[in-house]
Design an enzyme around this catalytic site. Structure first.
Site, mmCIF file in Angstrom:
data_model
loop_
_atom_site.group_PDB
_atom_site.id
_atom_site.type_symbol
_atom_site.label_atom_id
_atom_site.label_comp_id
_atom_site.label_asym_id
_atom_site.label_seq_id
_atom_site.Cartn_x
_atom_site.Cartn_y
_atom_site.Cartn_z
ATOM 1 N N CYS A 243 38.124 27.512 36.550
ATOM 2 C CA CYS A 243 36.758 28.113 35.321
ATOM 3 C C CYS A 243 37.056 26.669 34.101
ATOM 4 O O CYS A 243 36.739 26.568 34.466
ATOM 5 C CB CYS A 243 37.357 29.043 35.396
ATOM 6 S SG CYS A 243 36.630 30.221 34.559
ATOM 7 N N HIS B 79 37.347 31.339 40.725
ATOM 8 C CA HIS B 79 38.684 31.487 40.957
ATOM 9 C C HIS B 79 39.243 31.850 42.447
ATOM 10 O O HIS B 79 39.677 33.080 42.897
ATOM 11 C CB HIS B 79 39.199 32.511 40.308
ATOM 12 C CG HIS B 79 38.875 32.534 38.702
ATOM 13 N ND1 HIS B 79 39.709 32.398 38.130
ATOM 14 C CD2 HIS B 79 37.714 32.696 38.010
ATOM 15 C CE1 HIS B 79 38.978 32.131 36.466
ATOM 16 N NE2 HIS B 79 37.235 32.281 37.013
ATOM 17 N N GLU C 156 42.309 31.423 42.964
ATOM 18 C CA GLU C 156 43.859 32.253 42.827
ATOM 19 C C GLU C 156 43.818 33.354 42.876
ATOM 20 O O GLU C 156 44.748 34.399 42.884
ATOM 21 C CB GLU C 156 44.260 31.037 41.830
ATOM 22 C CG GLU C 156 44.091 32.350 40.243
ATOM 23 C CD GLU C 156 42.750 31.284 39.559
ATOM 24 O OE1 GLU C 156 41.324 31.308 40.561
ATOM 25 O OE2 GLU C 156 42.544 32.144 38.721
#
Ligand SMILES: Nc1ncnc2c1ncn2[C@@H]1O[C@H](COP(=O)(O)OP(=O)(O)O)[C@@H](O)[C@H]1O
Ligand SMILES: [Mg+2]
Lengths: 730, 224, 79, 79
Positions: free
Chosen positions: B84, B194, B196
């Site tokens: 990002c 994302h 994560e």
């Protein structure tokens, strides 16, 4: 600075009454100078002094086993186990948002976040509660909605705090005076909890964060204490601009300072800026404070002492520290690129003394500033005439049940909020177990495997119809939302958004609403740990709907069992759970039909609703049921449609409609739930509360058999309607 | 393996990235003002709004002292993942081709998106069979991938387009549905969604874990 | 000396903000507006204007997607 | 006709972008830059330039926090 002393007319322009001005003169022993009058006028404003609500607020229940910090501090806090507390509070930024919705809403989020980290908790979630006029007909309301949502997202997203929930409603009485309330939650070690009382004579008062400019001079406080009329351009001072990047640094810096134990007391600068923070710190600590305004870092060089004292520049904090720690504190501030300056000292004088360099420019007893503002009793009176005109009818009387369901599902108060909440980051910080539209409450995992649940609710129309019962319904709905994810309430916050309390019927609305909050919170064992009051919310055509907004935080023992609202599995049974007695009074359907508000709502059995909540909560916790959703706007049929849409699976339902199919389908009341699960599980739930199996999950349609009539709609048709708000955001 | 996660003033998802990276090895946060990368095997430039993202996303962060070291580290073949805002920073720094423009819908948008793994044999996707679909959240205001035609063609030819939005999922208007690209050498990868935030079933999907597992294989493979 | 840097999206790159403004105007009663482009306006005080080119290409604009134009304002004209 | 509207944060209104850029410049080796203000640059083609004032105050700028300045560009100078 003008040498001439201000006069009575200046005091009146600043919002004081003649009697209040005379009292100030008496407390001071002589007429106040400019700095003193500015400070008195702010601290004695409705916003700071709660002069019309203090007597009511003391009636709220504030104690309970989980409460660690009740009202009176920057935020309340409840114990969540393992040495952790959850801090939370709700704040309004109504008038600033009506003037400049983007910055007004953004700085509203900024302000509530500062309240959370001021008490030593890391902000972990934001929720928003919004009210606007009718977006279908009002260009202004569409603009306010779009910009306020963008502002909330801008601030929360940029600072890395997830916005996990909220609510939005559209009603005519909010046309000119929109409501923008924001709630925040924080998590922190219980032994690091920080209070704002200044302590330690000789300690240093240090300001850190953004520099001070002319933002909102006389802003929120004056604005929040006067009605916004049509031609009030002169009451619109400079708008405050938020800087989430500055606040992000301020937050990390504050949390690091607290962790290192370098701070004696801490307070954010909100409405009334340095004036209110410094005076409240001194008042709570029963000390005095000397401040030298020349030491305050300024954004504009030529500011007057009174301007510096009342500026509402955002992203600033005030702390008291020991003299030996000044260098260490400033080093941490430097690391975070946050400016800081020692601007004063804690004294034993119990005076606020304002200096400009060596010159004393203001001197006031702390007690007079903070405690001696006159408190007014309300003169509540139930209105004899209806206060609100009926809404414009948008559903024809000749419409059938299916058509009405489609209209309801697509009405702005029921349609999917996705176009709003998808502008918010709901997942940053990796705690979010239930996002918006997955469940009735947001769920946030805690380190030990348990989870917090949080919900924010209001229903101005029902409260307008019946302030007491309407407000009961709001508090109960909040707790029902928690029950649906398996959580029991730990504590409650509230924001009282009302009109001008000097008007007897507004006073009546306010009094009744607070009585209901007290009763419901007592019954639910969900004490009030904080809140906010926003009065004088009126437009040219009268007061807003009385809008108590309730935020409730709860706990569930096992995050993996958090409930969902969508139907889960083909073949499972669907049940109506709880003591649900639908009525069309003040319902969403009656609004669509353009009916006037009724005089009262049906009675509410708080205990029965509470017991149903306990049963649903238990069933979710035990993994007995696979979905739970409370019945709210639009009644049981709308709730069924929502469960089907959320689960992307249809249902076949049979409802015994009795005499009035409309009431059975679309009537509203607290205490009803739609749950799905195996038939045996629902039977087990039936041992704890009233359970009526009404159908089965499956297919791609919602079919509701009412005996004499039938509603049959495809999920696609329903979904299309449900997406109605998308058009507002193109 | 040790992963270093950069922390700028204004980073928001650095702790999330750290939690995810911790599932496959050791981690350390690297402060923007420090040049020392502490002997990490891989660097993550995380999401958020570094320096407020004022001016242009990633424009200021690329000049931070830590980025000087990251540029050097990448030049020596070190693994760098930009997520990002991190992707934006890597593009601004010239470590990745292209640029990220404000979303076509003009709004910050959060959505769970489906990605197609276009290149399954990179250091960042080796744990994904090619063509695999990953369900991963995306959330950003400036994620519209842009490069000129010639660059786009070359990226596709050279297998530098690593992940693509599935049809209907490209809300930001990225050219050719590009969600993530790698550099020519293959050791720097950036993507807007994302991963994560997709490493734990409790909070969503676990599809993003594959990216972190791939990085571990790449690092540990290189060590043997 | 006061200077101004105008930063514009490059020709050929979609400018959604410009498109939105263009779309909003007719509803407000303004016809006859077209080709709206929205960029950034940077104004600053600079000791050595010779540095402006470098500042603009390195920081204020991203040459991949933006063009810039430098205007030196004489001190009298500065706001 | 081509026109340009320069929209700036009002004097006294916080300009977070300007502050951020000003702080970043020394790290890039550029000293001697101060008082950075960042605003919006709107360029458009308009049939009736008399409408620009109204368009600017109603749509392009928010007069509560922003000032605007209109520049008419002769067609030759237009980009
Ligand atoms: N409606 C309410 N119910 C309970 N507590 C309230 C209410 N309104 C305000 N309070 C409490 O009064 C205190 C002052 O509130 P406020 O002026 O909003 O604080 P701040 O200066 O942080 O904005 C806070 O502790 C708040 O929780
Ligand atoms: Mg506070």
């Amino acid at each position: 600075m003008s040498e001439q002393l201000p006069e009575l007319k200046d005091a009146i322009a600043l919002g004081l009454t003649e009697a209040e001005y005379e009292l100030v003169c008496e407390k001071q022993g002589s007429p106040p100078n400019q700095v003193e009058l500015a400070m008195y006028s702010l601290l004695w404003s409705e916003h700071c002094a709660y002069k019309h609500s203090k007597n009511l607020l003391v009636t709220l229940p504030t104690e309970g086993p989980a409460v660690v910090m009740g009202p009176g501090e920057n935020a309340g806090a409840v114990d969540v186990g393992d040495g952790l507390i959850c801090a939370f509070k709700v704040e309004s930024h109504n008038h600033p948002s009506a003037v400049e919705p983007f910055q007004g809403a953004a700085t509203g989020v900024g302000g509530i976040l500062r309240d959370i980290f001021a008490i030593g908790a890391r902000p972990i979630a934001v929720l928003d509660s919004l009210r606007f006029g009718e977006i279908e007909t009002s260009e202004r309301s569409r603009y306010l909605l779009e910009r306020a949502v963008a502002g909330i997202g801008h601030y929360g997203n940029s600072i890395g705090v997830p916005t996990v929930g909220g609510e939005v409603y559209f009603e005519g009485p909010y046309e000119q005076n929109c409501l923008v309330n924001a709630m925040a939650l924080g998590l922190g070690p219980r032994d690091q909890l920080m209070r704002s009382a200044a302590a330690g004579v000789g300690n240093v008062v240090l300001i850190y964060g953004a520099s001070t400019g002319r933002d909102g001079i006389g802003g929120a406080s004056v604005l929040a204490s006067a009605e916004l009329g049509e031609a009030d351009d002169d009451k619109r001072p400079t708008v405050q601009v938020g800087d989430p990047f500055e606040e992000k640094k301020l937050m990390e810096c504050s949390l690091e300072l607290l962790e290192l134990g370098l701070i004696v007391s801490l307070q954010d600068l909100g409405a009334a800026g340095l004036t209110s923070s410094a005076c409240e710190m001194a008042s709570k600590g029963e000390v005095g404070i000397d401040i030298d305004v020349r030491k305050v870092p300024l954004r504009e060089a030529d500011m007057e002492p009174f301007e510096i004292m009342v500026s509402e520049s955002q992203e600033r904090m005030l702390c008291v520290i020991e003299p030996k720690d000044v260098d260490a504190v400033r080093a941490i501030c430097d690391k975070w690129e946050v400016s800081s300056a020692a601007i004063g000292e804690v004294t034993e004088t119990r005076l606020m003394r304002i200096y400009s360099g060596a010159e004393l420019v203001g001197e006031m007893p702390v007690e007079a500033l903070v405690d001696d503002c006159p408190i007014y009793d309300l003169a509540p009176q139930k209105p004899s005439e209806p206060l609100y005109s009926p809404p414009i009818a948008r559903l024809d009387r000749s419409a059938g049940l299916a058509e009405a369901l489609l209209a309801l599902v697509g009405s702005p108060n029921v349609a999917s909020r996705r176009p709003l909440f998808e502008q918010y980051d709901p997942i940053v910080q990796s705690r979010t177990v239930r996002r918006p539209e997955q469940a009735d409450a947001a769920v946030l995992a805690l380190p030990n495997g348990s989870a917090l649940a949080v919900s924010i609710d209001g229903n101005g129309r029902r409260v307008a119809a019946d302030p007491y019962r309407g407000t009961l319904g709001v508090v109960l709905e909040c707790a029902s939302n928690l029950a649906c994810v398996g959580a029991h309430p730990l504590g409650t916050t509230n924001n009282l958004n009302f009109g001008n309390p000097e008007k007897p019927h507004v006073a009546w609305q306010l009094t009744e609403a607070v009585r209901a909050i007290a009763d419901a919170c007592t019954a639910l064992e969900a004490p009030i740990v904080g809140g906010n009051v926003s009065l004088y919310n009126e437009g040219a055509s009268g007061p807003i709907y009385p809008t108590p907004v309730i935020g409730m935080v709860g706990l569930l023992p096992d995050a993996t069992r958090a409930g969902r609202l969508g139907f889960a599995q083909e073949g499972e049974s669907i049940a109506l759970v709880g003591p649900f007695e639908p009525s069309l009074a003040a319902s969403e359907l009656s609004k669509l039909r353009g009916e006037p508000l009724p005089d009262e709502l049906p009675e509410v059995d708080i205990e029965a609703v509470r017991d149903a909540q306990a049963a649903v909560r238990g069933a979710v916790r035990d993994g007995l049921i696979d979905s739970a959703h409370d019945i709210a706007e639009g009644g049981i049929v709308t709730a069924l449609a929502e469960c089907a849409l959320a689960g992307s699976i249809g249902a076949a339902i049979e409802i015994e409609a009795g005499e009035d199919a409309w009431q059975a389908c679309f009537g509203e009341a607290p205490g009803g739930f739609i749950c799905c699960g195996h038939a045996t599980a629902l039977a087990q739930l039936g041992e704890r509360t009233k359970v009526t199996v009404i159908g089965k999950v499956g297919g791609e349609r919602l079919e509701i058999d009412l005996g004499s009539e039938k509603i049959e709609l495809g999920l696609d048709e329903l979904r299309l309607q449900h997406r109605a708000l998308e058009s507002v955001f193109q | 393996m040790k992963t270093g996660i950069l922390r700028f003033p204004g980073s928001c998802d650095e702790v999330d990235a750290q939690l995810a990276a911790a599932l496959v090895g050791d981690t350390v946060l690297l402060w923007h003002g420090d040049r020392d990368l502490q002997d990490v095997d891989a660097v993550i430039v995380p999401g958020g709004f570094s320096y407020g993202d004022y001016l242009r996303a990633g424009a200021i962060a690329r000049f931070s002292p830590v980025m000087e070291s990251v540029i050097e580290f990448a030049g020596d073949g070190g693994l760098v993942l930009g997520i990002c805002n991190g992707f934006q920073v890597l593009c601004e720094a010239g470590l990745l081709p292209g640029a990220l423009l404000p979303n076509a819908n003009r709004r910050f948008t959060f959505r769970q998106v489906e990605l197609e793994v276009v290149e399954g044999d990179t250091k960042f996707t080796s744990a994904c069979p090619p063509g695999e679909l990953l369900s991963i959240p995306a959330k950003h205001g400036s994620g519209r991938f842009y490069a000129d035609e010639a660059t786009l063609n070359q990226l596709e030819e050279d297998g530098q387009v690593v992940v693509r939005y599935r049809p209907e999922q490209n809300f930001n208007g990225s050219l050719r549905d590009i969600a993530g690209v790698r550099n020519a050498a293959g050791n720097v990868f950036g993507l807007m969604p994302h991963p994560e935030h997709a490493v734990d079933a409790l909070t969503g999907s676990t599809d993003g874990l594959r990216i972190f597992e791939s990085i571990r294989s790449a690092v540990e493979g290189a060590h043997v | 000396m006061r200077a101004r840097v105008l930063v514009r999206p490059k020709q050929g790159i979609l400018d959604p903000q410009g498109v939105a403004v263009e779309r909003a105007l007719p509803a407000l009663g303004f016809k006859g507006v077209s080709d709206v482009r929205i960029g950034r306006l940077v104004e600053l005080e600079i000791e050595n204007p010779a540095e402006l080119e470098a500042i603009s290409s390195q920081l204020l604009a991203n040459p991949l997607i933006e063009d810039f134009e430098i205007e030196l304002l004489d001190d009298a004209a500065a706001a």
